[in-house]
Design an enzyme around this catalytic site. Structure first.
Site: not given
Ligand code: NAP
Length: 264
Positions: A2, A50, A86, A113-114, A133-134, A137, A207
């Site tokens: 950022s 957030k 987002d 969150g994303a 999703n993994r 629930d 990314y």
């Molecule tokens: P988060 O809230 O921690 O959520 C993580 C997600 O990934 C959950 O759905 C989780 O599933 C799943 N997950 C994690 N490890 C896993 C595994 N080994 N097998 C299967 N599912 C798995 O994170 P977030 O903020 O949503 O971010 C997710 C990704 O998006 C990150 O890599 C982040 O850098 C990227 N991102 C990119 C942007 C962009 O602008 N391009 C913006 C935001 C985020 P469970 O619910 O089962 O734990």
């Protein structure tokens, strides 16, 4: 990323602002927001603030209310207003690749969150959304919330190969919104590429690396791929519009991010 992209933008626009990073503990958040109100134009907020920042604000955008999280704050006329850019970043990134989501079937992988911001925004834009999703629930809870708040159907699925393979036959766009494949575990992939099909749009919001294993394998199959830098840049551009009422230079920001990630 950022600071690199926003500072490149401010320089390009000739604006006297700086984007800096602040490591704020949970017990410091309230005092930090009070100080920021008088000293800053705006903020981005990230995990873990957030949601907890919301009660400290004076108003929320429709998107922030629906999503239940804030990533952008604008301070104006003594008020602190919360937004979430987002989801819009994801939709604009698809749009610039010629993908309009209205009326399309979109499968979102993830319920963090994303994925939450993306799922809501896709539904608001008129897409027919399903969530896998993994932790099933969480997918069910998110799908129910999207359906009830946006009045559009939204289905929850497991991430079993058979279920996803059948879903993918009928969807137009797949958005991978989990952290699987992110640096340093770049060899990881959430779903086997054998269930992808030629012509499917595959977006990965991870990314770093820019070309994830999912995107590389999808390309080989003949999918249309969209990397996560576009979403990052478009959510940032939307934040700049909120903070400063400017049209952000998206290409300058994208180049700044690619330069930081080592890709020209
Ligand atoms: P988060 O809230 O921690 O959520 C993580 C997600 O990934 C959950 O759905 C989780 O599933 C799943 N997950 C994690 N490890 C896993 C595994 N080994 N097998 C299967 N599912 C798995 O994170 P977030 O903020 O949503 O971010 C997710 C990704 O998006 C990150 O890599 C982040 O850098 C990227 N991102 C990119 C942007 C962009 O602008 N391009 C913006 C935001 C985020 P469970 O619910 O089962 O734990």
């Amino acid at each position: 990323m950022s600071p690199a992209m926003h500072n490149a933008s401010f320089k390009h626009l000739g604006l006297p602002y700086r984007f800096g990073l602040f490591d704020v503990g949970e017990d410091e958040l309230s005092a930090f927001i009070s100080t920021a109100r008088t000293e800053m134009q705006g903020l981005n907020v990230t995990i873990p603030h957030k949601v907890s920042v919301m009660p400290l604000l004076d108003g929320l955008s429709k998107e922030a209310q629906l999503i239940g999280a804030v990533n952008t704050i604008r301070f104006k006329d003594g008020k602190a207003l919360g937004f979430n850019t987002d989801g819009v970043g994801c939709v604009r990134s698809l749009r610039e690749q010629g993908v309009e989501v209205s009326g399309e079937r979109v499968l979102v992988l993830g319920a963090g969150g994303a994925a939450r911001a993306i799922g809501f925004q896709l539904a608001l834009e008129g897409a027919d959304v399903s969530i896998a999703n993994r932790s099933q629930d969480k997918a069910e809870k998110l799908a129910e919330e999207i359906a009830s708040k946006t009045k559009r159907g939204c289905r929850a699925l497991t991430i079993e190969e058979k279920t996803l393979a059948s879903e993918i036959q009928g969807v137009d766009v797949l958005v991978h919104a989990t952290s699987v494949g992110m640096h340093p575990k770049t060899e990881d992939i959430l779903i086997p590429s054998r269930i992808l099909r030629r012509g499917l749009v595959v977006m990965d919001i991870v990314y770093n690396p820019v070309k994830t294993r999912l995107l590389l394998e999808a390309e080989k199959i003949g999918c249309r791929t969209v990397d996560g830098v576009g979403m990052l840049v478009h959510q940032g551009a939307a934040s700049e519009r909120i903070w400063l009422d400017v049209e952000a230079p998206v290409e300058v920001m994208r180049e700044a991010v690619y330069a930081r990630l080592g890709k020209s």
